[in-house]
Design an enzyme around this catalytic site. Structure first.
Site, short mmCIF file in Angstrom:
data_model
loop_
_atom_site.label_atom_id
_atom_site.label_comp_id
_atom_site.label_asym_id
_atom_site.label_seq_id
_atom_site.Cartn_x
_atom_site.Cartn_y
_atom_site.Cartn_z
N LYS A 256 4.45 -10.99 5.51
CA LYS A 256 4.73 -9.94 4.52
C LYS A 256 4.05 -8.64 4.89
O LYS A 256 4.65 -7.56 4.82
CB LYS A 256 4.25 -10.39 3.13
CG LYS A 256 4.56 -9.38 2.04
CD LYS A 256 3.86 -9.68 0.74
CE LYS A 256 2.48 -9.04 0.71
NZ LYS A 256 1.99 -8.79 -0.66
N ASN A 257 2.79 -8.71 5.31
CA ASN A 257 2.02 -7.50 5.57
C ASN A 257 2.43 -6.80 6.86
O ASN A 257 1.95 -5.71 7.14
CB ASN A 257 0.53 -7.82 5.60
CG ASN A 257 0.00 -8.19 4.23
OD1 ASN A 257 0.57 -7.81 3.20
ND2 ASN A 257 -1.09 -8.95 4.19
N ARG B 163 2.26 -1.74 -4.08
CA ARG B 163 1.46 -0.69 -3.45
C ARG B 163 1.99 -0.31 -2.07
O ARG B 163 1.80 0.82 -1.62
CB ARG B 163 0.01 -1.14 -3.33
CG ARG B 163 -0.72 -1.32 -4.64
CD ARG B 163 -2.22 -1.42 -4.42
NE ARG B 163 -2.76 -0.21 -3.82
CZ ARG B 163 -3.12 0.86 -4.51
NH1 ARG B 163 -2.99 0.90 -5.81
NH2 ARG B 163 -3.61 1.91 -3.88
N CYS C 1 -0.95 -5.41 -7.17
CA CYS C 1 -1.98 -6.27 -7.74
C CYS C 1 -3.14 -5.45 -8.29
O CYS C 1 -3.58 -4.48 -7.68
CB CYS C 1 -2.51 -7.24 -6.68
SG CYS C 1 -1.40 -8.59 -6.29
N ASP D 94 -7.67 -11.44 1.86
CA ASP D 94 -6.52 -12.12 1.25
C ASP D 94 -6.65 -13.64 1.27
O ASP D 94 -5.80 -14.34 0.70
CB ASP D 94 -5.23 -11.72 1.97
CG ASP D 94 -4.72 -10.36 1.53
OD1 ASP D 94 -5.25 -9.81 0.55
OD2 ASP D 94 -3.79 -9.84 2.17
N ILE E 220 -14.40 -5.97 0.80
CA ILE E 220 -13.23 -5.10 0.94
C ILE E 220 -12.84 -4.47 -0.39
O ILE E 220 -12.77 -3.25 -0.52
CB ILE E 220 -12.04 -5.89 1.52
CG1 ILE E 220 -12.45 -6.57 2.83
CG2 ILE E 220 -10.85 -4.96 1.75
CD1 ILE E 220 -12.89 -5.64 3.93
#
Length: 419
Positions: free
Chosen positions: A22-23, A95, A119, A308, A330
């Site tokens: 996804k990223n 985002r 999120c 994540d 983070i």
């Protein structure tokens, strides 16, 4: 509203094929704005991908969808972009929508992008995105919840040092610089594999990017980019999640379609806990051994441990032998899963950006609520470890980042129902 009913206590055994990342696919989809046509394969079936498709269509892009059983192919035609505004109603959902800012500005000299949503795990401001684009000569204001950006002529190559490592800002900077006039040098860049994948895709489109995978990226701007085809890399976050699923259920899973080197830091942390992790051809095998040791963890930019995966690792530590300290470096406010884990019997104390986890003999099923994407899957892992029923509410977060999660887990012996 849908929920998951999880009956735990069953060791997971079998094979899971890892989906596209996804990223990686989201910024690559945004990169389609920089050329007339981009063909992307190994695209996961996720709501965030659907949101990015909706956003690109709103700008005037045409999208052909070729559907396969476990993935999409996308052919994105951005030759006729006719709208340079990314509307709030779409951007608020995700985002990653902010990544159209750089390409629109670089190719068309103007962009209006709503401040993003997604999120609720911290501020994650856009200051660095704006700073690097200003360094390239953009005029930027924020009015009525929108970023208004413009440039007289082309963006200009620049030398820019990021004050802090930022995946999102690095992506926007690269997407803007590939069509800028002259050379851009970016320092203190994020080094995530998904950024490497984006840069490799852009180079296939005709960009000139070097230093890929390092903290110093050099980009020689081009007048235009060309059509290309590109296959998205596998999702290391999905792979890591299933690695933890094997461990927390005392199971034995083989994960295919993942390069071991991009999950090696995950593997090493699991090995430290006593779990057996072995590279296999085109994948990795994770097998529970005799015990699960408590170990400390700090999240850091790649090649450090991914934020994540922090929530999933915490679920694993709740039933470990001993005490562990998990430090989140983070994002602030990324311990929202802690109260829900405690409802299941976990012993966790939060102090600032640290969570002290005292391992317990076992968790108990409960009704719990997901606060964000990664928290939702951490609670599924916790539920799989129990010998009772867990009901997970607000699972719409889950579909943003995990393709066919229940099916993949159920095929390996889990008992998860969506109702």
């Amino acid at each position: 509203m849908q929920k998951l009913i999880i009956h735990g206590g069953k060791p997971l055994k079998g094979i899971i094929n890892i989906s596209g990342a996804k990223n990686a696919v989201l910024p690559i989809m945004a990169a389609s704005i920089l050329t007339d046509k981009l063909h992307i394969t190994n695209v996961p079936k996720l709501t965030d991908v659907s949101t990015m498709k909706e956003l690109l269509k709103s700008h005037g892009a045409g999208i052909e969808i070729i559907e396969h059983e476990n993935e999409f192919e996308l052919v994105i035609n951005a030759a006729n972009i006719n709208n340079l505004t990314a509307d709030y109603e779409i951007v608020r959902k995700m985002r990653a929508s902010i990544w159209v800012l750089g390409p629109l500005l670089s190719r068309y000299g103007k962009a209006k992008v709503s401040l993003p949503g997604g999120c609720a795990i911290g501020a994650r401001q856009v200051d660095l995105h704006i700073a690097v684009l200003k360094a390239m000569g953009a005029e930027i204001t924020i009015e009525d919840g929108y970023i208004n950006a413009s440039t007289a002529g082309r963006l200009k190559g620049t030398h820019f040092i990021f004050d802090k490592i930022s995946v999102g800002a690095t992506i926007n900077a690269v997407l803007a610089a590939v069509l800028a006039d002259g050379e851009t040098l970016l320092f203190n860049c994020a080094r995530e594999p998904e950024i490497v994948d984006l840069c490799n895709c852009l180079n296939k489109m005709g960009a000139d990017i070097s230093g890929i995978g390092t903290s110093e990226i050099r980009i020689n701007g081009k007048d235009s980019l060309s059509e290309a085809s590109y296959r998205v890399l596998p999702d290391r976050i999905e792979a890591g999640t299933y690695m933890f699923a094997a461990a927390i259920t005392k199971g034995d899973l083989k994960l295919y379609g993942i390069d071991y080197h991009i999950i090696e830091n995950i593997a090493l942390k699991l090995i430290e806990t006593g779990i057996k992790v072995m590279p296999i051809d085109n994948g990795v095998q994770v097998t529970y051994a005799d015990k699960l040791n408590a170990v400390n963890l700090e999240t850091n930019p790649y090649p450090g441990f991914a934020t994540d995966l922090q929530a999933q690792f915490m679920s694993l530590m709740t039933i470990s032998q001993g005490s562990s300290i998990i430090t989140e470096n983070i994002f602030e406010n990324r311990f929202m899963h802690v109260p829900e884990l405690c409802r299941m019997g976990a012993d966790i104390t939060v102090r600032g950006n640290q969570a002290i986890v005292q391992g317990v003999k076992g968790l108990k099923g409960a009704e719990v609520m997901a606060s964000d994407l990664r928290a939702s899957v951490s609670l599924i892992l916790a539920g799989l470890s129990t010998d009772s029923e867990t009901v997970l509410h607000r699972i719409y977060h889950l579909d943003r980042g995990f393709q066919n999660l229940e099916k993949k887990l159920n095929n390996c012996g889990a008992d998860i129902k969506r109702v």
